[in-house]
Write a protein that holds these residues in place. Structure first.
Motif, PDB file in Angstrom:
ATOM      1  N   CYS A  57      -2.557 -13.084  -6.627  1.00 26.39           N
ATOM      2  CA  CYS A  57      -2.347 -12.096  -5.708  1.00 26.39           C
ATOM      3  C   CYS A  57      -2.972 -10.895  -6.549  1.00 26.39           C
ATOM      4  CB  CYS A  57      -0.792 -11.730  -5.448  1.00 26.39           C
ATOM      5  SG  CYS A  57      -0.059 -13.027  -4.580  1.00 26.39           S
ATOM      6  N   ASP A  64      -1.047  -4.281  -5.628  1.00 26.19           N
ATOM      7  CA  ASP A  64      -1.081  -3.099  -4.711  1.00 26.19           C
ATOM      8  C   ASP A  64      -1.803  -1.752  -5.340  1.00 26.19           C
ATOM      9  OD1 ASP A  64       0.892  -4.526  -3.025  1.00 26.19           O
ATOM     10  OD2 ASP A  64       2.500  -3.552  -3.595  1.00 26.19           O
ATOM     11  N   ASP A  84      -2.788   2.008  -6.078  1.00 23.46           N
ATOM     12  CA  ASP A  84      -2.232   3.122  -6.950  1.00 23.46           C
ATOM     13  C   ASP A  84      -2.222   4.388  -6.007  1.00 23.46           C
ATOM     14  OD1 ASP A  84      -4.322   5.317  -7.973  1.00 23.46           O
ATOM     15  OD2 ASP A  84      -5.237   3.506  -7.672  1.00 23.46           O
ATOM     16  N   ARG A  85      -0.785   5.005  -6.130  1.00 19.98           N
ATOM     17  CA  ARG A  85      -0.555   6.133  -5.179  1.00 19.98           C
ATOM     18  C   ARG A  85      -1.607   7.224  -5.149  1.00 19.98           C
ATOM     19  NH1 ARG A  85       5.992   6.620  -6.151  1.00 19.98           N
ATOM     20  NH2 ARG A  85       6.591   4.523  -5.344  1.00 19.98           N
ATOM     21  N   SER A 129      -3.828  -5.804   9.499  1.00 17.36           N
ATOM     22  CA  SER A 129      -3.631  -4.401   8.758  1.00 17.36           C
ATOM     23  C   SER A 129      -4.631  -3.201   9.345  1.00 17.36           C
ATOM     24  CB  SER A 129      -3.460  -4.354   7.436  1.00 17.36           C
ATOM     25  OG  SER A 129      -2.464  -5.541   7.141  1.00 17.36           O
ATOM     26  N   ALA A 139      -7.978  -3.191  -4.766  1.00 18.46           N
ATOM     27  CA  ALA A 139      -6.591  -3.726  -4.825  1.00 18.46           C
ATOM     28  C   ALA A 139      -6.686  -4.810  -3.419  1.00 18.46           C
ATOM     29  CB  ALA A 139      -5.649  -2.626  -4.568  1.00 18.46           C
ATOM     30  N   ASP A 140      -5.414  -5.413  -3.121  1.00 23.61           N
ATOM     31  CA  ASP A 140      -5.206  -6.118  -2.015  1.00 23.61           C
ATOM     32  C   ASP A 140      -5.585  -5.149  -0.696  1.00 23.61           C
ATOM     33  OD1 ASP A 140      -3.702  -8.468  -0.500  1.00 23.61           O
ATOM     34  OD2 ASP A 140      -3.085  -6.821   0.414  1.00 23.61           O
ATOM     35  N   SER A 173      -5.042  -5.513   2.605  1.00 22.44           N
ATOM     36  CA  SER A 173      -3.938  -5.344   3.421  1.00 22.44           C
ATOM     37  C   SER A 173      -2.817  -4.414   3.042  1.00 22.44           C
ATOM     38  CB  SER A 173      -3.151  -6.714   3.663  1.00 22.44           C
ATOM     39  OG  SER A 173      -4.250  -7.502   4.456  1.00 22.44           O
ATOM     40  N   ALA A 174      -2.627  -4.385   1.575  1.00 25.55           N
ATOM     41  CA  ALA A 174      -1.492  -3.362   1.228  1.00 25.55           C
ATOM     42  C   ALA A 174      -2.408  -1.902   1.197  1.00 25.55           C
ATOM     43  CB  ALA A 174      -1.155  -3.693  -0.062  1.00 25.55           C
ATOM     44  N   THR A 175      -3.308  -2.053   0.977  1.00 31.12           N
ATOM     45  CA  THR A 175      -4.254  -0.579   0.951  1.00 31.12           C
ATOM     46  C   THR A 175      -4.045   0.048   2.355  1.00 31.12           C
ATOM     47  OG1 THR A 175      -5.529  -1.390  -0.962  1.00 31.12           O
ATOM     48  CG2 THR A 175      -6.346   0.377   0.441  1.00 31.12           C
ATOM     49  N   ARG A 233      -2.025  -0.662   4.834  1.00 28.88           N
ATOM     50  CA  ARG A 233      -0.743  -0.371   5.092  1.00 28.88           C
ATOM     51  C   ARG A 233      -0.517   0.944   4.595  1.00 28.88           C
ATOM     52  NH1 ARG A 233       0.134  -5.726   4.038  1.00 28.88           N
ATOM     53  NH2 ARG A 233       1.087  -5.566   2.018  1.00 28.88           N
ATOM     54  N   GLY A 234      -0.711   1.276   3.066  1.00 30.06           N
ATOM     55  CA  GLY A 234      -0.567   2.393   2.520  1.00 30.06           C
ATOM     56  C   GLY A 234      -1.031   3.669   3.294  1.00 30.06           C
TER      57      GLY A 234
END
Length: 524
Positions: free
Chosen positions: A178, A181, A183-184, A216, A312-313, A315-317, A319-320
């Motif tokens: 995987c 995620d 980074d903010r 996403s 990064a992933d 999909s996670a990006t 979503r963020g």
């Protein structure tokens, strides 16, 4: 058991359903090991066809397709399809036979350094030099082929190694690696660029249709309303029914989508490979803010130098970003372009209009369900399909645009019909069709049923078009062809040659949803 038995048990552990390939003397042990397994060996008519089948199987399923060839010319014939998988980011594992190790130190019959030959076109490759290394070699080949970004790997299996006795077990197949995620701080910077832009645009690339990224992306676009243009291989990431879709980068009359992305002041590039489409065409003045979202860093290129890179992933990006852009609505800046693009793509021809690929597409689209799959070959028809075929779901319009290999469509149709429950259509020109038309026999032997649409111009049309643009004339491109309807019937399948637009519409409506193989020739 033999090492060949162990290798096949490793394939079973990886969940392999099919191995596409040609038999050879040096593959004897491996072939008989496959006979006694749960893996179906599918003999093809050419190794290139086998590699293209594995390539398309990988793109559609996300699991590595497997192709097999013997040493020498068998291995060299695989190279084009393997290279296509590598540049199109399709998971593929190639296995080639080899002579006994006792003769590889000297010049011998059909012997080539196959590992070195494959080195430039794969992520990883190796010779299985000892039976004990079979489990690790197979696991590594599949892990690297499927790991983002996916691609091709290769294993060479000498015949004396295949015949040796061994007691071992396949390695356990763990879940895929995987990606982390995002980074903010990078998410915050990317969200600021998008929200502050006067003309933001999403560029959906090849990576946007892999894994869950498309879902996403659709949620982000629904939330923010940012217009979306796709690369040829990103078609379907966002449905072309959506008000935000500009279809592909060059869609619409007079290149409406290209004009839109050139005007954009911020491009959110999602899974974008510059091998597909040169960013110089849409960022010529280096003044576009770019947010790069992908599993790997951006290539170093003057015209694609992102302000923010989020490795990064995907999909996670997305979503963020969606969370950070909650309440943000993209400016309404290209609805008129969207309307013109949609109207052009859906316009049916007038009865007196001459046949063309572009004018055929509304009828083809209407004959296909949303989830049906179109495999597009490479040639003059490819741009028309990529720009004008409305695509509603990810991975339902398969275009080779990394290596851009002619001949992929018919073998790709075989792989697609094995991989999906939906109807499959192959769109090809006469040039690409005859490169691997022999795989029709493979399809009929397997009892498959898909539709082949041949756009026939008796020419390598894309090349002659470029020549005429540059010089006003053409040379070396004209072809002669068989009677395609009779050619189809010689394989035991129905052939059609409609002569009016009404016949084109009725023929496609009849054969595309059918269960039998069919070929439709459209002269253009």
């Amino acid at each position: 058991m033999k090492a060949s038995d162990l290798l096949v048990r490793c394939l079973e552990a990886e969940g392999v359903e099919y191995v596409f390939g040609l038999p050879g003397e040096e593959l004897e042990d491996l072939l008989f090991s496959l006979e006694d397994s749960d893996v179906e060996f599918i003999p093809t008519r050419h190794e290139q066809g086998a590699a293209f089948m594995a390539d398309v199987h990988g793109r559609l399923t996300g699991r590595a397709g497997v192709c097999l060839a013997t040493l020498g010319p068998g291995a060299s014939n695989l190279v084009t399809g393997v290279a296509d998988a590598q540049l199109d980011k399709s998971p593929l594992v190639a296995i080639t036979g080899q002579g006994g190790r006792e003769r590889l130190h000297k010049e011998s019959h059909q012997a080539l350094d196959i590992v070195q030959m494959f080195e430039p076109v794969v992520k990883w490759n190796s010779q299985i030099a000892e039976p004990e290394t079979v489990p690790e070699s197979v696991r590594k080949a599949f892990k690297l082929a499927e790991y983002e970004k996916p691609g091709a790997t290769h294993l060479e299996f000498p015949e004396d190694v295949a015949a040796e006795a061994i007691e071992a077990e396949p390695l356990s197949v763990r879940r895929r690696v995987c990606r982390p995620d995002p980074d903010r701080s990078s998410l915050d910077r990317a969200a600021d660029l998008v929200s502050d832009a006067e003309a933001p645009l999403v560029l959906a690339g090849n990576g946007a249709v892999r894994t869950p990224a498309a879902g996403s992306l659709r949620e982000l676009v629904e939330r923010v309303g940012t217009p979306v243009a796709s690369t040829y291989m990103g078609k379907g990431a966002v449905s072309d029914r959506h008000d935000a879709s500009l279809m592909t980068l060059e869609s619409g009359p007079d290149g409406e989508a290209a004009a839109a992305i050139e005007r954009a002041d911020c491009v959110l590039a999602v899974g974008y490979d510059i091998a597909e489409h040169d960013p110089k065409s849409w960022n010529p003045d280096l003044d576009t803010a770019i947010v790069h979202v992908d599993h790997e860093p951006a290539e170093v290129y003057e015209h694609y130098n992102p302000d923010v890179e989020i490795v990064a992933d995907i999909s996670a990006t997305l979503r963020g970003l969606r969370e950070r852009l909650d309440g943000v609505t993209a400016p309404s800046w290209c609805e008129d372009r969207r309307e013109r693009i949609a109207a052009a793509a859906s316009r049916e021809p007038d009865p007196d209009d001459p046949f063309s690929v572009a004018r055929s597409l509304p009828y083809l689209r209407d004959a296909m369900a949303d989830e049906d799959v179109l495999i597009c070959d490479v040639g003059s028809h490819k741009a028309a399909i990529a720009q004008g075929f409305r695509t509603y779901e990810p991975n339902t319009c398969i275009v080779s645009n990394g290596l851009a290999s002619m001949g992929i469509a018919v073998p790709g149709g075989v792989a697609a019909d094995l991989a999906v429950d939906a109807d499959v259509v192959v769109g090809t020109g006469d040039g690409g069709f005859l490169m691997n038309a022999a795989e029709i026999e493979t399809a009929t032997r397997l009892g498959l049923g898909f539709t082949i649409v041949v756009f026939n111009d008796d020419d390598y049309g894309l090349i002659s078009e470029k020549q005429r643009e540059h010089t006003g004339e053409q040379f070396g491109t004209e072809l002669t062809n068989p009677d395609f309807r009779s050619f189809a019937e010689s394989f035991g399948i129905d052939g059609y040659r409609p002569e009016t637009w009404g016949e084109v519409e009725s023929t496609l409506r009849e054969v595309v949803p059918g269960d039998e193989m069919a070929l439709v020739e459209i002269p253009v």
